[in-house]
Scaffold this motif. Structure first.
Motif, short mmCIF file in Angstrom:
data_model
loop_
_atom_site.label_atom_id
_atom_site.label_comp_id
_atom_site.label_asym_id
_atom_site.label_seq_id
_atom_site.Cartn_x
_atom_site.Cartn_y
_atom_site.Cartn_z
N THR A 242 -38.20 9.07 8.13
CA THR A 242 -37.13 8.07 7.34
C THR A 242 -37.74 7.12 6.84
N ALA A 243 -37.56 7.01 5.37
CA ALA A 243 -38.20 5.73 4.93
C ALA A 243 -37.83 4.53 5.24
N ALA A 244 -39.23 3.73 5.78
CA ALA A 244 -38.74 2.29 6.14
C ALA A 244 -37.84 1.34 5.13
N ASP A 245 -38.32 1.85 3.84
CA ASP A 245 -37.91 1.00 2.72
C ASP A 245 -36.55 1.53 1.93
N GLY A 246 -36.27 2.41 2.62
CA GLY A 246 -34.99 3.21 1.77
C GLY A 246 -33.69 2.67 2.08
N VAL B 6 -32.03 1.87 4.57
CA VAL B 6 -31.14 2.29 5.80
C VAL B 6 -31.96 1.61 7.23
N VAL B 7 -31.41 1.30 8.04
CA VAL B 7 -31.96 1.02 9.41
C VAL B 7 -31.49 2.56 10.61
N LEU B 8 -32.39 2.53 11.51
CA LEU B 8 -32.53 3.57 12.35
C LEU B 8 -32.06 2.52 13.90
N ALA C 293 -28.68 6.65 11.51
CA ALA C 293 -29.06 6.07 10.33
C ALA C 293 -27.87 5.21 9.65
N MET C 294 -27.86 4.13 9.21
CA MET C 294 -26.73 3.43 8.51
C MET C 294 -27.34 2.32 7.53
N ALA C 295 -26.41 1.72 6.69
CA ALA C 295 -26.91 0.93 5.81
C ALA C 295 -27.13 -0.52 6.59
#
Length: 300
Positions: A248-252, A254-256, A171-173
């Motif tokens: 992991t929240a899709a709108d949080g 972060v991207v996976l 996960a990252m910004a």
């Protein structure tokens, strides 16, 4: 041979101390110690001996503790046969899962069992992989996870039912330079700054594998348990983290990204003490867990 002595030794084997057994069985430590002495006298063999500031089972004590497990399972099987004769599965089932698994499983499971006549008691708790088996002493079913396979470390004496598997991603910004890539290699992650989890947790093993694959030390600035907190930390900075793909929240913010070259599949399993696994209500809940996991997209 008194079955109560076998049960006492079984509890001692699981919990490891007189104090813990007393707390779990609602007795005083002195009463537990007295019962251990009585068991030794009546059986004519040393069952426990001093070890540090406490006690540990002797070889004979270990043997009888395992016998206690067999006796408890046999009694539970007979009780379950009687329940089956009288009607459908019923009763209370105490279920614990680590938080991200609970997020996937609990809502659908509760709905699935709404009309089953089973009183489902739910708990969430995060733990190191090696501690999940210990939690079966106080819960009928414990949902655990492991990076090495469907049988988590330390659960050899449990009944284990695989529920499925979920990928773990990096996960990252959204603004992180690596976010522009669709796939990552372990070498891409060398020298990055990480938000980790406590040592002994499956996510930490991914970081250890990356360290081995790249021949570099991982720069872990913080170790946190709560995935939502980790998401927030990652979204607001330059750190990376290992997070589960499905929760992991899709709108949080972060991207996976999947990473190749290291094991990143965590296995989810239901752990039970053998006697608990004999209960039809528990088996019904575990079947419902498997169905809920399949509907949620966990790899079977």
């Amino acid at each position: 041979m008194d079955v109560r002595h076998l049960e006492l030794l079984r509890e001692f084997a699981v919990r490891g101390s007189v104090t813990a057994v007393a707390r779990a069985t609602h007795r005083t430590p002195s009463a537990v110690s007295q019962q251990l002495r009585t068991a030794q006298r009546e059986l004519g063999v040393e069952l426990v001996r001093p070890h540090g500031r406490g006690l540990r089972l002797t070889e004979a004590g270990e043997l009888l503790a395992r016998g206690g497990e067999d006796v408890a399972a046999a009694i539970a099987q007979v009780q379950d046969s009687l329940t089956g004769l009288l009607g459908s599965p019923a009763g209370s089932v105490d279920l614990l899962a680590f938080p991200s698994a609970a997020t996937i499983l609990f809502p659908g499971l509760a709905q699935h069992l709404d009309r089953a006549g089973i009183d489902l008691v739910l708990h969430d708790e995060d733990a190191a992989e090696s501690r999940f088996a210990d939690l079966t002493a106080d819960h009928d079913v414990v949902v655990a996870h492991s990076l090495t396979g469907p049988v988590p470390e330390g659960s050899e004496r449990c009944t284990v039912v695989p529920l499925g598997a979920e990928p773990l991603d990096v996960a990252m910004a959204r603004t992180h330079p690596l976010a522009a890539r669709e796939h990552l290699d372990a070498r891409d992650l060398a020298g990055q700054s990480w938000i980790g989890v406590p040592e002994g947790f499956p996510f930490d093993r991914v970081l250890q594998a990356i360290s081995v694959a790249t021949g570099t030390s991982m720069r872990i600035t913080q170790r946190l348990r709560d995935n939502r907190l980790v998401e927030a930390m990652v979204a607001g900075g330059e750190h990376l983290a290992i997070l589960p793909r499905f929760t992991t929240a899709a709108d949080g913010g972060v991207v996976l990204r999947p990473v190749a070259g290291v094991p990143t599949l965590r296995h989810l399993s239901a752990l039970m003490r053998p006697d608990a696994a004999q209960r039809s209500a528990v088996r019904h809940v575990v079947r419902a867990l498997r169905e809920t996991a399949a509907r949620a997209g966990l790899e079977q």
